[in-house]
Motif scaffolding. Structure first.
Motif, short mmCIF file in Angstrom:
data_model
loop_
_atom_site.label_atom_id
_atom_site.label_comp_id
_atom_site.label_asym_id
_atom_site.label_seq_id
_atom_site.Cartn_x
_atom_site.Cartn_y
_atom_site.Cartn_z
N ASP A 67 0.91 -1.30 -0.04
CA ASP A 67 -0.22 -0.16 0.42
C ASP A 67 0.72 1.53 -0.09
O ASP A 67 1.42 1.61 0.55
CB ASP A 67 -0.92 -0.20 0.85
N ILE A 68 1.31 2.04 -1.24
CA ILE A 68 1.84 2.79 -1.20
C ILE A 68 1.21 4.00 -0.16
O ILE A 68 2.36 4.93 0.33
CB ILE A 68 1.50 3.52 -2.49
N ASN A 69 0.12 3.96 0.06
CA ASN A 69 0.38 5.52 1.28
C ASN A 69 0.47 5.29 2.74
O ASN A 69 0.45 5.97 3.47
CB ASN A 69 -1.47 5.67 1.55
N GLU A 70 1.52 3.83 2.89
CA GLU A 70 1.93 3.55 4.33
C GLU A 70 3.10 3.64 4.20
O GLU A 70 3.98 3.58 5.39
CB GLU A 70 1.56 1.87 4.21
N LEU A 71 3.84 3.55 2.63
CA LEU A 71 4.87 4.59 3.10
C LEU A 71 5.59 5.47 3.39
O LEU A 71 5.41 6.70 3.75
CB LEU A 71 5.97 4.53 1.81
N GLY A 72 6.44 6.17 4.71
CA GLY A 72 6.79 7.32 5.04
C GLY A 72 7.08 8.44 4.26
O GLY A 72 6.53 9.51 4.32
N ALA A 73 7.25 7.92 2.76
CA ALA A 73 8.30 9.10 2.43
C ALA A 73 6.84 9.61 1.15
O ALA A 73 6.16 11.22 1.32
CB ALA A 73 8.71 8.67 0.77
N VAL A 74 5.68 8.99 1.69
CA VAL A 74 4.32 9.50 1.20
C VAL A 74 3.72 10.10 1.79
O VAL A 74 2.79 10.85 1.92
CB VAL A 74 3.62 8.03 -0.08
N ALA A 75 3.05 9.27 2.80
CA ALA A 75 2.79 9.66 4.44
C ALA A 75 3.43 11.49 4.51
O ALA A 75 2.80 12.02 4.83
CB ALA A 75 3.12 8.94 5.94
N ASP A 76 4.60 11.85 4.77
CA ASP A 76 4.86 12.44 4.90
C ASP A 76 4.90 13.74 3.46
O ASP A 76 5.19 14.72 4.04
CB ASP A 76 6.99 12.68 5.12
N GLY A 77 4.61 13.19 2.79
CA GLY A 77 4.47 14.28 1.46
C GLY A 77 5.99 15.04 0.58
O GLY A 77 5.92 15.77 0.33
N ASN A 78 7.00 13.42 0.77
CA ASN A 78 7.62 13.97 0.11
C ASN A 78 8.05 12.59 -1.03
O ASN A 78 8.95 13.32 -2.05
CB ASN A 78 9.35 13.39 0.51
N TRP A 79 7.04 12.30 -1.74
CA TRP A 79 7.04 10.97 -3.09
C TRP A 79 5.77 11.40 -3.51
O TRP A 79 4.85 10.97 -2.32
CB TRP A 79 7.77 10.09 -1.88
N PRO A 80 5.65 11.47 -4.27
CA PRO A 80 6.52 12.20 -4.98
C PRO A 80 6.76 14.10 -4.84
O PRO A 80 5.77 14.43 -3.93
CB PRO A 80 5.71 11.75 -6.60
N LYS A 81 7.90 13.83 -5.81
CA LYS A 81 8.29 15.78 -5.12
C LYS A 81 6.56 16.55 -5.24
O LYS A 81 5.95 16.71 -6.45
CB LYS A 81 9.31 16.00 -6.17
N MET A 82 6.38 17.70 -4.55
CA MET A 82 5.68 18.35 -5.42
C MET A 82 5.57 19.09 -6.86
O MET A 82 6.65 18.91 -6.58
CB MET A 82 5.54 20.04 -4.14
N VAL A 83 4.75 19.45 -7.47
CA VAL A 83 4.48 19.37 -8.95
C VAL A 83 5.32 20.63 -9.19
O VAL A 83 5.46 21.67 -9.71
CB VAL A 83 3.76 19.00 -9.63
N THR A 84 4.37 21.78 -7.71
CA THR A 84 4.75 22.92 -7.78
C THR A 84 5.66 23.35 -7.64
O THR A 84 6.17 24.87 -7.83
CB THR A 84 3.26 23.72 -6.85
#
Length: 152
Positions: A67-84
């Motif tokens: 589950d991609i949403n269980e990864l720390g990098a995803v939960a912390d908002g670091n992946w993927p990099k903010m497109v903005t």
């Protein structure tokens, strides 16, 4: 290329030459059903948050559900990099200053906030400089992770 980034409700820009391939990488990782599938996604334009550089190999069996949403990098908002954040490097500095505001997040760094109302004038200014501009909201939001982590 550019589009409406839902997460920050503003315009975002991406390199048209690599955006589709990067989006495919993001979708492939996010849609993996097992840890083995997620780890096996080869990337050229992003990084794989399920890869051995970020998650211990013995922490999850290859057959274990992923589950991609269980990864720390995803939960912390670091992946993927903010497109903005890409506008800070892709757009000329004078147009950044003219049309956008340098904004920041507590955890994920700076991004360029360009109001939707600036679209016509900014795109015209970019085209005057010889840049072809195409709007693709779906691609921009895929690059921002909205396909697996939709904006509220």
């Amino acid at each position: 290329m550019y589009g409406h980034a839902q997460a920050h409700d503003c315009l975002a820009f991406a390199d048209a030459e690599t955006a589709a391939e990067e989006a495919n990488e993001i979708v492939a990782i996010a849609s993996a059903r097992t840890w083995g599938e997620a780890r096996s996604v080869a990337v050229r334009h992003t990084w794989n948050p399920a890869g051995p550089e970020y998650v211990e190999l013995d922490e999850h069996d290859d057959a274990e559900p992923f589950d991609i949403n269980e990864l720390g990098a995803v939960a912390d908002g670091n992946w993927p990099k903010m497109v903005t954040s890409r506008g800070l490097t892709l757009l000329p500095k004078d147009l950044q200053t003219r049309f956008g505001t340098n904004a920041d997040t507590v955890f994920n760094g700076d991004y360029l906030e360009i109001p939707l109302a600036a679209e016509a004038e900014l795109v015209a200014a970019l085209r005057e400089r010889g840049l072809e501009m195409t709007r693709d909201d779906d691609l921009i939001n895929t690059l921002d992770g909205r396909t697996f982590n939709p904006a509220d």
